[in-house]
Design an enzyme around this catalytic site. Structure first.
Site, PDB file in Angstrom:
ATOM      1  N   ASP A 119       0.841  -1.199   0.000  1.00  0.00           N
ATOM      2  CA  ASP A 119       0.000   0.000   0.000  1.00  0.00           C
ATOM      3  C   ASP A 119       0.873   1.245   0.000  1.00  0.00           C
ATOM      4  O   ASP A 119       2.043   1.209   0.417  1.00  0.00           O
ATOM      5  CB  ASP A 119      -0.892   0.031   1.243  1.00  0.00           C
ATOM      6  CG  ASP A 119      -1.896  -1.116   1.244  1.00  0.00           C
ATOM      7  OD1 ASP A 119      -2.194  -1.641   0.159  1.00  0.00           O
ATOM      8  OD2 ASP A 119      -2.374  -1.465   2.345  1.00  0.00           O
TER       9      ASP A 119
HETATM   10  N1  URA Z   1      -1.260  -5.947   3.821  1.00  0.00           N
HETATM   11  C1  URA Z   1      -1.757  -4.686   3.858  1.00  0.00           C
HETATM   12  O1  URA Z   1      -2.787  -4.446   4.456  1.00  0.00           O
HETATM   13  N2  URA Z   1      -1.073  -3.736   3.216  1.00  0.00           N
HETATM   14  C2  URA Z   1       0.093  -3.933   2.565  1.00  0.00           C
HETATM   15  O2  URA Z   1       0.678  -3.001   2.028  1.00  0.00           O
HETATM   16  C3  URA Z   1       0.598  -5.240   2.555  1.00  0.00           C
HETATM   17  C4  URA Z   1      -0.094  -6.237   3.177  1.00  0.00           C
END
Ligand code: URA
Length: 267
Positions: A119
């Site tokens: 993310d």
């Molecule tokens: N899980 C999440 O919620 N975000 C990420 O960036 C990676 C795994």
């Protein structure tokens, strides 16, 4: 690219120790390659070679392991980025947001792309490669390699909440496979990554085998803990080491060999 094409392009391929050759070709780590040699499974030009000091010329010698010919990897590039917060995991963002492409040498290595995604606000290990086949294998649901995350969450996880995650929690897009959960104690050096953590937060280590959208955040939210910050420190056999946020480095021969070893069976 063949070895001679690599040579023609100016990449220096010189005689090298056999175990290094095997590791660079993705057969096994250097230690694993030495084990293959001492077990008598490696031949050079037809002759079993157990001598750890032996050298081979990749342009001339024919190396086999268990009778199968081994060649140097095709020039694919594998690197890890320490993704900082504030970058989207894409090579181009029509909306003009900052993207990870600007942090890796994509001009030098056309075709470089991220394997999976983190993310925008997540930090940590993001693998890049030009090897589409390996990436596909790594992203395949049956590639059940571990990914370890450190999450800074509101509140403190209870034993019951940790157990629910370890048993395999249900999310709106289906059940999650069992995770490994560890509530880190205050002062654990691994928690230092969240140095300026606000009051009322704690750090949870979570190992998962899947890669669903926002999975870690959703898992922790499902047991009542909003994620304030998230960081990934391992991806399969790779560990985030040797670089600072925003920096990248090539995988070592051993890392590349372990990664490719981990994709075997998926391709
Ligand atoms: N899980 C999440 O919620 N975000 C990420 O960036 C990676 C795994």
């Amino acid at each position: 690219m063949t070895n001679s094409e690599q040579a023609a392009q100016g990449e220096r391929i010189v005689p090298m120790r056999l175990q290094k050759f095997l590791a660079r070709a993705g057969v096994a780590s250097r230690r694993g390659s030495e084990n293959l040699m001492t077990a008598g499974r490696v031949r050079v030009n037809g002759a079993v070679t157990t001598e750890l000091g032996s050298k081979v010329d990749p342009l001339v010698d024919v190396v086999t392991v268990d009778g199968r010919e081994v060649r140097l990897a095709d020039g694919s590039v594998y690197l890890m980025l320490y993704k900082p917060a504030g970058y989207v995991t894409t090579m181009r963002d029509p909306g003009g947001r900052r993207c990870v492409a600007s942090l890796v040498p994509s001009d030098r290595y056309p075709g470089l792309f991220p394997v999976g995604r983190l993310d925008r606000d997540t930090t940590g290990l993001l693998l890049f490669t030009t090897d589409g086949e390996a990436a596909q294998a790594l992203l395949h649901p049956s590639f059940e390699k571990k990914k370890h995350y450190l999450a800074l969450v509101h509140g403190w996880l209870t034993h019951a909440e940790a157990k629910a995650l370890e048993d395999g929690i249900e999310l709106d897009d289906g059940p999650c496979a069992p995770a490994r959960v560890e509530a880190l104690r205050m002062g654990d050096p691994r928690a230092a990554i969240f140095a300026d953590a606000p009051k009322g937060t704690s750090v949870v280590g979570l190992t998962i085998h899947e890669g669903r959208k926002h999975q870690v955040k959703r898992m922790l939210e499902a047991v009542g803990h909003e994620v304030v910050r998230l960081h990934r420190d391992t991806f399969g056999p790779l560990r985030l080491t040797g670089i600072e946020p925003g920096q990248w480095r090539m995988l070592t021969d051993g890392e590349r060999a372990r990664l490719l070893e981990a994709t075997r069976g998926e391709r």
